[in-house]
Design a protein around this motif. Structure first.
Motif, PDB file in Angstrom:
ATOM      1  N   ARG A 212       0.950  -1.231   0.494  1.00 43.12           N
ATOM      2  CA  ARG A 212      -0.162   0.365  -0.168  1.00 43.12           C
ATOM      3  C   ARG A 212       0.474   0.669   0.204  1.00 43.12           C
ATOM      4  N   ASP A 213       2.168   1.400   0.725  1.00 46.25           N
ATOM      5  CA  ASP A 213       2.502   1.845   0.410  1.00 46.25           C
ATOM      6  C   ASP A 213       3.238   2.852  -0.931  1.00 46.25           C
ATOM      7  N   TRP A 215       2.735   1.584  -3.672  1.00 41.86           N
ATOM      8  CA  TRP A 215       1.283   1.743  -5.334  1.00 41.86           C
ATOM      9  C   TRP A 215       0.985   3.348  -4.080  1.00 41.86           C
ATOM     10  N   ALA A 216       1.326   3.716  -2.831  1.00 40.68           N
ATOM     11  CA  ALA A 216       0.622   5.515  -2.735  1.00 40.68           C
ATOM     12  C   ALA A 216       1.653   6.148  -3.545  1.00 40.68           C
ATOM     13  N   ARG A 219       0.851   6.560  -7.118  1.00 43.80           N
ATOM     14  CA  ARG A 219      -0.503   6.960  -7.386  1.00 43.80           C
ATOM     15  C   ARG A 219      -0.213   8.286  -6.894  1.00 43.80           C
ATOM     16  N   LEU A 241      -8.020  -4.959  -1.049  1.00 46.21           N
ATOM     17  CA  LEU A 241      -7.792  -3.601  -2.020  1.00 46.21           C
ATOM     18  C   LEU A 241      -8.722  -3.061  -2.382  1.00 46.21           C
ATOM     19  N   GLN A 242     -10.205  -4.038  -2.892  1.00 44.49           N
ATOM     20  CA  GLN A 242     -11.496  -3.309  -3.508  1.00 44.49           C
ATOM     21  C   GLN A 242     -12.239  -2.523  -3.039  1.00 44.49           C
ATOM     22  N   ASP A 244     -10.520  -1.133  -0.279  1.00 46.73           N
ATOM     23  CA  ASP A 244      -9.799   0.274   0.397  1.00 46.73           C
ATOM     24  C   ASP A 244     -10.053   1.066  -1.139  1.00 46.73           C
ATOM     25  N   LEU A 246      -8.042   0.935  -3.669  1.00 50.03           N
ATOM     26  CA  LEU A 246      -7.157   0.630  -4.757  1.00 50.03           C
ATOM     27  C   LEU A 246      -6.849  -0.297  -5.208  1.00 50.03           C
ATOM     28  N   LEU A 247      -8.048  -0.451  -6.453  1.00 48.05           N
ATOM     29  CA  LEU A 247      -7.505  -1.399  -7.368  1.00 48.05           C
ATOM     30  C   LEU A 247      -8.085  -0.262  -8.440  1.00 48.05           C
ATOM     31  N   ASN A 251      -3.714  -0.041 -12.267  1.00 43.97           N
ATOM     32  CA  ASN A 251      -3.253  -1.399 -11.759  1.00 43.97           C
ATOM     33  C   ASN A 251      -2.701  -2.044 -13.145  1.00 43.97           C
ATOM     34  N   SER A 270     -13.422  -3.657 -10.444  1.00 46.75           N
ATOM     35  CA  SER A 270     -12.196  -3.066 -11.248  1.00 46.75           C
ATOM     36  C   SER A 270     -11.599  -1.592 -11.615  1.00 46.75           C
TER      37      SER A 270
END
Length: 464
Positions: A212-213, A215-216, A219, A241-242, A244, A246-247, A251, A270
């Motif tokens: 997550r870090d 990926w942030a 983005r 992931l969905q 939150d 995050l998809l 991706n 997603s």
């Protein structure tokens, strides 16, 4: 910074682009992959600068350079959405690899740990030039050996020197010593140095497993995120992931083998971009060994195709199209033979060429630039000669491209309006210097791990 002394920069040197140049491809059989344009049994394509300016049965352009496309099929450049370009000098080092562990032993856990920036440059350049030779005009470069900022610069410089369109996705190495302080912090520097130039053929992405870090960070920088994705363990993370948010379409998931039905529904909802690896998934025994081409289509996802790497097999996309075709046909017939009611329609050659062009462009995030012969898009074009003994007579253009063409039939490759291969020869390349640089790099890597494979070895025996 990567200095010129660190890189053999005189291997492939492109002349400065001439943006005002006009070029007319005359008299070819055109597969446009654009429903508005359609296909022409005989037609012309006018290129102005780096763009497609006109397509039609006959175009008058007296001041244009004429390229004779008669006896040729003219189509969009092929797109490989998942290639580990840094491994170029390790071609066929492990042809009988039976598992993913075998692959990793022959790359990540051995040679990769000893890569210098110049080795990354040579690997990327060799891969990129091989792609151009095989009619691949765009790659998503999954560079999961970014050991330092110098290594990343070397990778990008090689792509630029080759003149290929690329999405460079640097990623953390799997093992060994590397500059951990530069990851993922170096992405912002790379973006400012290379990918911020609108005219550049190279754009930037991030290669990262589910994190997550990181990926942030991607983005925040507006970068696509490339992930090696397969198996029940990874698929189990999809619901969270969905949930939150995050998809998304930014991706890019490679492989996607072993994903259960609920996971595919999440990928569909997603909008995750999917590419499949017909040869790699079978070669390295990922899950059931069957690429996810058909199951992706079952969930209304149009997958792209990818070669993955050349450490065991060839680097052409023609073979990926053929393997996908026959795997899908074989699986469908097997279900039909056993009396199953739900049997997918047989795949067509048109479907496979779409996966290798339009779908590839969409997955790479380049659908507005390439993937079809469309007015205003950049001129990424391949000409396949059909008067060679293995193709003549060409009674069906799609069938010729997907089922019969090979690297030797690729006469001309144009990327961003610039001819990179002509009359079967890659241009602006000092082949002897490329060979010398490759031999120097390969010898360094062999000596570093204390292993020199013989030309007839049937397996890679190095163990970390």
């Amino acid at each position: 910074m990567v200095g010129s002394k660190l890189l053999p920069r005189d291997i492939s040197t492109l002349p400065a682009p001439q943006t005002s140049k006009r070029m007319l491809l005359r008299g070819g059989a055109i597969i446009s992959m654009d429903p508005q344009i359609g296909n022409l049994a005989s037609g012309d394509i006018l290129i102005e600068g780096d763009r497609i300016a006109a397509i039609g049965p006959s175009i008058q352009a007296d001041d244009a350079e004429i390229v004779d496309a008669r006896s040729s099929i003219v189509l969009p450049g092929l797109i490989d959405t998942h290639r580990h370009a840094w491994e170029g000098q390790l071609r066929r080092i492990n042809p009988n690899a039976a598992t993913l562990e075998n692959y990793c032993n022959a790359t990540h856990f051995s040679y990769a740990t000893h890569y210098r920036p110049r080795d990354t440059y040579v690997g990327n350049l060799l891969t990129a030039l091989g792609c151009i030779d095989a009619g691949i005009t765009t790659i998503v470069d999954n560079s999961h050996n970014a050991r330092s900022p110098d290594h990343s610069d070397a990778a990008v410089e090689a792509l630029l020197d080759a003149g290929i369109r690329a999405v460079h996705a640097p990623g953390a190495p799997l093992t060994g010593e590397w500059d951990k302080s530069s990851w993922p912090a170096d992405l912002e520097r790379l973006q400012a140095k290379y990918a911020s130039r609108r005219e550049s053929l190279v754009t930037l992405a991030m290669m990262s497993q589910i994190d997550r870090d990181t990926w942030a960070v991607a983005r925040r920088l507006g970068l696509r995120i490339v992930t090696e994705f397969f198996g029940a363990e990874m698929a189990a993370e999809l619901p969270a992931l969905q949930r939150d948010g995050l998809l998304g379409a930014d991706n890019i998931f490679n492989h996607c083998t072993g994903v259960p039905e609920a996971g595919w529904e999440i990928l569909h909802q997603s909008g995750v971009s999917v590419n499949v690896c017909p040869r790699s998934d079978a070669h390295y025994a990922l899950e059931n060994g069957m690429c996810a081409f058909q199951i992706a289509r079952d969930y209304d996802i149009k997958p792209a195709l990818s070669v993955d790497n050349e450490s065991s097999y060839s680097g052409d996309l023609f073979m990926e199209m053929r393997v996908a075709f026959y795997l899908q046909r074989s699986a469908g017939q097997g279900r039909r033979y056993l009396g199953h009611q739900a049997v997918p329609d047989a795949i067509t050659v048109q479907d496979l060429l779409e996966a290798a062009t339009l779908s590839g462009a969409r997955v790479a995030g380049l659908g507005d630039r390439t993937g079809s012969l469309t007015l205003g898009k950049q001129a990424d074009i391949v000409m396949i000669r059909t008067d060679a003994l293995n193709l003549y007579p060409s009674n069906n253009a799609f069938g010729t491209v997907v089922h019969a063409a090979e690297r030797s039939n690729v006469d001309t490759v144009i990327i961003g309006g610039r001819i990179r291969k002509r009359h079967g020869v890659v241009l602006d390349l000092n082949l002897s210097r490329l060979e010398a640089a490759t031999e120097e790099s390969r010898n360094h890597l062999f000596e570093a791990v204390g292993h020199r494979p013989g030309p007839f070895d049937d397996s890679f025996i190095f163990q970390p």
